[in-house]
Every structure is written in C-alpha cells, then in structure tokens.
Design a protein around this motif. Structure first.
Motif, PDB file in Angstrom:
ATOM      1  N   LYS A   1       5.580   2.920   1.566  1.00 16.78           N
ATOM      2  CA  LYS A   1       4.617   3.526   0.644  1.00 16.78           C
ATOM      3  C   LYS A   1       3.199   3.022   0.908  1.00 16.78           C
ATOM      4  O   LYS A   1       2.235   3.801   0.936  1.00 16.78           O
ATOM      5  N   ALA A   2       3.073   1.713   1.109  1.00 15.90           N
ATOM      6  CA  ALA A   2       1.753   1.131   1.314  1.00 15.90           C
ATOM      7  C   ALA A   2       1.125   1.603   2.627  1.00 15.90           C
ATOM      8  O   ALA A   2      -0.070   1.936   2.683  1.00 15.90           O
ATOM      9  N   VAL A   3       1.929   1.645   3.692  1.00 17.31           N
ATOM     10  CA  VAL A   3       1.418   2.132   4.976  1.00 17.31           C
ATOM     11  C   VAL A   3       0.965   3.579   4.840  1.00 17.31           C
ATOM     12  O   VAL A   3      -0.097   3.970   5.355  1.00 17.31           O
ATOM     13  N   ALA A   4       1.756   4.392   4.163  1.00 21.04           N
ATOM     14  CA  ALA A   4       1.396   5.802   3.983  1.00 21.04           C
ATOM     15  C   ALA A   4       0.031   5.948   3.328  1.00 21.04           C
ATOM     16  O   ALA A   4      -0.775   6.810   3.723  1.00 21.04           O
ATOM     17  N   LEU A   5      -0.250   5.121   2.345  1.00 25.28           N
ATOM     18  CA  LEU A   5      -1.541   5.184   1.662  1.00 25.28           C
ATOM     19  C   LEU A   5      -2.687   4.777   2.589  1.00 25.28           C
ATOM     20  O   LEU A   5      -3.772   5.371   2.554  1.00 25.28           O
ATOM     21  N   GLU A   6      -2.446   3.782   3.419  1.00 30.18           N
ATOM     22  CA  GLU A   6      -3.502   3.297   4.311  1.00 30.18           C
ATOM     23  C   GLU A   6      -3.922   4.325   5.351  1.00 30.18           C
ATOM     24  O   GLU A   6      -5.090   4.377   5.738  1.00 30.18           O
TER      25      GLU A   6
END
Length: 260
Positions: A167-172
């Motif tokens: 999820k965090a990578v997707a946001l970045e």
C-alpha cells in the motif's frame, strides 16, 4: 499483452511462482526465473519455457535472506534484459509452531525472506521502472495478510507486513505509471500442500479427501483448493494495462475464506 516487457519472478521454479512465470511468458514478457533448483534442472526448465512461449527466459539463483543477493538478482535481470518492468515478489517460507516454542533463528529467516527481500528487490527495481514511466509490482502475500491462524503468528505477521508495504509503495509511485498490489491467495494446490494432505491423513487416520475438506480447507468455504494457474492469471491481469487504475489494493483469491 506484455510483449516488450521484462518480468522478474522470485521463487519461480515451482508452485505459484512457476505458474506466474509461465503465464507472464505466454503473455509475451521476457522472464527471469529464480530459485534454488540444481543448475541442470533450472537450465532444463529455462529452455523448456523459452521454447514454449517463444520469449527470452533467464535464470538466476539468489539467497533472498541476504540483502546483497536480493539486490543482485534485480541487477542481473537488468543486465540480461535491459530493465525490470514487472516484479513479482513470490518467494516465501513458513514454519508452524506456538509463539513460545518458535525458534529465534527461524523467525529471523522467515522475516528476511518474506519481508526484507520484498523491500530490497522493490528498492532495486524502482529506478528502472521510474526511468521508463511504467512498472508493475505484485507481491504474493496470503489470506494470512488479512486474517490470522493460530501457530502461524510469524507467517501472519510477515504477510500483514507485505500488505502494508504494498500500500505504501503504491502511494509513493502513484503518479509515475507504476502500480503495486498485494495478491492474497488462500490454500493453493502445490506439491508442498499435497504432501501435507498425505501427512495429515496419517495423523488423523482418515481418507485424503476428508482431510482436504475437514482439515486443510476447513476455513475455505468452497472446500476447493485455489489452483496455481488461477493465481497466475490474476497476476497477469494486475500486470496489464487494463489494471492501470488498480494499485495499493489487496486482491483476495481465497475461496471465500476472509468473507467470514
């Protein structure tokens, strides 16, 4: 569908990883296999897949418990094919035991392979994806990334971590043409699971078909295994342009397990 793309699939010489690698190759992607098979077996697998799919296929061993080795796997793929457009983090291990009996070194190894390797390969692959303005990261997590089971606390923790990381990578990278998703299968029919069926049949003194329904698949409402090819087809979709808007998601393919 994926002609001109290059895919790296960790843990791809058997089970889910092999099915995903085969499906990506059949969709037109060049594929870098990874695993721990003897060199001769791996070479035979590489040649067979390349001939069947008509694409370039490579093979690189890597000790994914070692950060430098995980990064080197990505670097080898870029050296061989020019880029890493698709990264499938599939490699993983499991050990079943109560928390207070769980070996410390097994916890460390499980976290190194199931979680840290996902970080290291992703970190190493992102610059290549950013340079091209296109990338797909699919992290093979598990239904245990959403729900828990007793005696699988470390495995459950590791898969929850992979879901959060995805999820965090997707946001970045959301504005850079790169998607990142967690694909979470339930119980998949693999050689490892089939061996467990045989072992559990002996332990419970019951026929294998009953073991499958009443023991192995007790939490899976369909009472049917997910097939590796079904997981692979889902992964190929997530890597396609049709899934451009699918990112930061938790995709379940679990026979209804987590619907409870």
């Amino acid at each position: 569908m994926l002609a001109g793309k290059t895919a790296l699939v960790t843990g791809s010489t058997s089970g889910i990883g092999l099915a995903v690698a085969q499906a990506l190759a059949r969709a037109g992607a060049k594929v870098m296999l990874n695993g721990s098979r003897p060199a001769a077996d791996a070479e035979a697998l590489r040649v067979e897949l390349s001939a069947e799919a008509g694409v370039e296929v490579g093979y690189t061993q890597a000790n994914l418990a070692e950060p430098a080795s995980a990064r080197a796997l990505v670097e080898a793929t870029i050296a061989a094919f020019g880029s890493v457009d698709i990264l499938i983090n599939n490699a993983g291990i499991q050990h079943v035991a109560a928390v207070d009996a769980f070996p410390d070194h097994t916890w460390d190894l499980l976290m190194a392979i199931n979680v840290s390797a996902v970080f290291h390969t992703t970190k190493a692959a992102l610059p290549s994806m950013k340079a091209k303005g296109w990338g797909r990261i699919v992290n093979i997590a598990s239904a245990h990334g959403v729900v828990a089971s007793p005696f699988k606390a470390p495995y459950t923790a590791s898969k929850h971590a992979v879901v959060g990381f995805s999820k965090a990578v997707a946001l970045e990278v959301a504005e850079q043409g790169i998607t990142c998703n967690a694909l979470c299968p339930g119980y998949v029919r693999t050689p490892l699971i089939e061996k467990q069926v045989v072992d559990q049949a002996k332990v419970h003194n019951m026929p294998e078909d009953r073991v499958i329904r009443e023991v192995i698949l007790a939490a899976q409402p369909t009472r049917q295994f997910v097939e590796a090819d079904e997981v692979a087809a889902f992964a190929v979709f997530l890597c396609s342009d049709a899934a451009r808007a699918v990112t930061g998601s938790v995709q379940l393919i679990d026979g209804g397990w987590t619907a409870r």
